[in-house]
Design an enzyme around this catalytic site. Structure first.
Site, short mmCIF file in Angstrom:
data_model
loop_
_atom_site.label_atom_id
_atom_site.label_comp_id
_atom_site.label_asym_id
_atom_site.label_seq_id
_atom_site.Cartn_x
_atom_site.Cartn_y
_atom_site.Cartn_z
CB ALA A 15 -0.93 -0.01 1.21
CB SER A 128 -1.63 -8.66 -17.09
OG SER A 128 -1.07 -8.06 -18.24
CG HIS A 162 10.08 0.69 -16.96
ND1 HIS A 162 10.24 -0.20 -18.00
CD2 HIS A 162 8.75 0.70 -16.67
CE1 HIS A 162 9.07 -0.72 -18.31
NE2 HIS A 162 8.14 -0.19 -17.53
CE LYS A 166 10.18 -2.84 -14.87
NZ LYS A 166 9.26 -3.40 -13.88
N1 LIG Z 1 1.37 -5.05 -14.27
C1 LIG Z 1 1.34 -3.71 -14.31
O1 LIG Z 1 0.50 -3.08 -14.99
C2 LIG Z 1 2.33 -2.96 -13.51
C3 LIG Z 1 3.24 -3.66 -12.74
N2 LIG Z 1 4.09 -3.00 -11.92
C4 LIG Z 1 4.90 -3.84 -11.06
O2 LIG Z 1 4.41 -3.73 -9.72
C5 LIG Z 1 5.47 -3.95 -8.80
C6 LIG Z 1 5.56 -2.79 -7.83
O3 LIG Z 1 5.94 -1.61 -8.51
P1 LIG Z 1 6.09 -0.22 -7.72
O4 LIG Z 1 4.81 0.13 -7.07
O5 LIG Z 1 6.70 0.72 -8.68
O6 LIG Z 1 7.18 -0.65 -6.62
P2 LIG Z 1 7.35 -0.11 -5.14
O7 LIG Z 1 8.66 -0.64 -4.66
O8 LIG Z 1 7.09 1.36 -5.09
O9 LIG Z 1 6.14 -0.83 -4.35
C7 LIG Z 1 6.14 -2.15 -3.92
C8 LIG Z 1 5.59 -2.15 -2.51
O10 LIG Z 1 5.38 -3.49 -2.07
C9 LIG Z 1 5.88 -3.57 -0.75
N3 LIG Z 1 6.14 -4.94 -0.35
C10 LIG Z 1 7.24 -5.71 -0.60
N4 LIG Z 1 7.10 -6.91 0.02
C11 LIG Z 1 5.91 -6.88 0.66
C12 LIG Z 1 5.23 -7.81 1.50
N5 LIG Z 1 5.74 -9.02 1.80
N6 LIG Z 1 4.03 -7.46 2.01
C13 LIG Z 1 3.49 -6.25 1.73
N7 LIG Z 1 4.10 -5.32 0.97
C14 LIG Z 1 5.29 -5.64 0.43
C15 LIG Z 1 7.11 -2.71 -0.78
O11 LIG Z 1 7.57 -2.40 0.52
P3 LIG Z 1 9.15 -1.98 0.73
O12 LIG Z 1 9.45 -0.88 -0.25
O13 LIG Z 1 9.16 -1.52 2.13
O14 LIG Z 1 9.91 -3.23 0.46
C16 LIG Z 1 6.57 -1.50 -1.54
O15 LIG Z 1 5.89 -0.61 -0.68
C17 LIG Z 1 6.74 -4.15 -9.66
O16 LIG Z 1 6.92 -5.54 -9.86
C18 LIG Z 1 6.36 -3.47 -10.98
O17 LIG Z 1 7.09 -3.94 -12.07
C19 LIG Z 1 4.12 -1.65 -11.83
C20 LIG Z 1 3.28 -0.89 -12.60
C21 LIG Z 1 2.31 -1.49 -13.51
O1 LIG Z 2 7.90 -1.13 -12.64
C1 LIG Z 2 7.14 -0.37 -13.28
O2 LIG Z 2 7.05 0.84 -13.02
C2 LIG Z 2 6.31 -0.94 -14.34
N1 LIG Z 2 6.29 -2.24 -14.45
C3 LIG Z 2 5.56 -3.00 -15.38
C4 LIG Z 2 6.53 -3.77 -16.26
O3 LIG Z 2 7.47 -4.36 -15.74
O4 LIG Z 2 6.30 -3.81 -17.47
C5 LIG Z 2 4.51 -2.21 -16.11
C6 LIG Z 2 4.83 -0.79 -16.37
O5 LIG Z 2 5.62 -0.70 -17.52
C7 LIG Z 2 5.48 -0.08 -15.19
#
Ligand SMILES: NC(=O)C1=CN([C@@H]2O[C@H](COP(=O)(O)OP(=O)(O)OC[C@H]3O[C@@H](n4cnc5c(N)ncnc54)[C@H](OP(=O)(O)O)[C@@H]3O)[C@@H](O)[C@H]2O)C=CC1
Ligand SMILES: O=C(O)C1=N[C@H](C(=O)O)C[C@H](O)C1
Length: 276
Positions: A15, A128, A162, A166
């Protein structure tokens, strides 16, 4: 949106993350869903904070917790953009609670699939590498282009950029687009992908699908599939400028999956794009 009769209660795990906060804001904007819980990892500085306040909204009374099980027991769906190890644990919990699990986490590999498939016997999983409408439509176009152009004359390269934070490469989207290209050609991506080039690589092997990764600044996500022939190239591209496109896709997936049987679905299923 506040809770109304029939509204779907959604948990956001991760979150405090970039996507977690975008999801909390998006849930507040969409009719028919409400935030039912917010989870972070043990030790996170966000624990105990109000989820709405952390996401830049007013307080919503949902305090961020690391105790996922009781929260899962009282919700209908979980939106998960975290990390591979965390997603596997959330899949087990979603299966136990028999709820919807929308997985956006990338960096997962083939070794993770059996556990997700097993969870999908009880949970409704939608997974996805990219939840946006634009990228999923692009994947359909890539599949069609790859099918139409002979591999002997047309090379396929996937380029992505990105933000500097990332942690996985190639991106989940790049791999999704690579799978679409491989699908169009009727080949297995794992046997034909070139994910890194360095040094004296020799000439390009015909029929391979190459990947190139750029990282920097605050770029939300940019992807191009380049089909390079003799004397001409075709580029199919998508640029994300706002994370809310992924968050809206995730909420749409949860609302769709609410009415499905337990199983393992993709965003193409959600968007009705499987037949193209
Ligand atoms: N499929 C899609 O459309 C998209 C996918 N993504 C993917 O989503 C993921 C997250 O991206 P992003 O939001 O930028 O990354 P962030 O690092 O900002 O967010 C991930 C969050 O998950 C938390 N987290 C890690 N482990 C746990 C756990 N065991 N329990 C609860 N929370 C946990 C992290 O905490 P902490 O930082 O404290 O470790 C962090 O707050 C990546 O894999 C990204 O590639 C992103 C955008 C679009
Ligand atoms: O980590 C990101 O930010 C994103 N991750 C996804 C990916 O790995 O393709 C989707 C988006 O491009 C953003």
């Amino acid at each position: 949106m506040t809770e109304t009769p029939g509204s779907m209660g959604l948990i956001v795990v991760g979150a405090a993350g970039r996507m977690g906060q975008s999801l909390i804001r998006t849930i507040a904007e969409i009719d028919g869903v409400h935030l039912a819980g917010a989870v972070e990892r043990p030790g996170s500085e966000a624990l105990g904070r109000d989820a709405g306040e952390l996401a830049g909204l007013g307080p919503d009374g949902i305090l961020i917790t690391d105790d996922a099980l009781p929260v899962f027991a009282q919700a209908e769906g979980v939106l998960d953009f975290t990390a591979p190890a965390a997603t596997l644990e959330f899949a087990d919990l979603a299966a136990q609670a028999r709820i919807v699990h929308v997985i956006g986490t990338t960096g997962m590999d083939a070794s993770h699939e059996p556990r997700l498939h097993s969870a999908s016997r009880h949970a409704r999983i939608v997974k996805s590498g990219n939840m946006s409408l634009g990228v999923n439509l692009l994947s359909v176009l890539v599949r069609q282009a790859a099918r139409a152009l002979e591999a002997s004359n047309w090379d396929i390269e996937v380029l992505e950029m990105h933000h500097r934070h990332k942690v996985d490469a190639p991106s989940g989207t790049a791999l999704l687009l690579g799978e679409a290209a491989a699908g169009g050609r009727g080949i297995d991506l794992a046997d034909h992908s070139v994910r890194v080039r360095d040094g004296h690589t020799g000439a390009r092997e015909p029929g391979t699908i190459g990947f190139a990764t750029l990282r920097g600044g605050s770029v939300v996500g940019e992807h191009s599939v380049i089909l390079a022939g003799e004397g001409e190239t075709i580029e199919l591209s998508h640029k994300a400028t706002d994370r809310s496109i992924f968050a809206r896709g995730a909420v749409r997936a949860a609302l769709w999956a609410r009415h499905q049987k337990p199983g393992y679905y993709s965003m193409l299923d959600v968007l009705g794009l499987t037949d193209y």
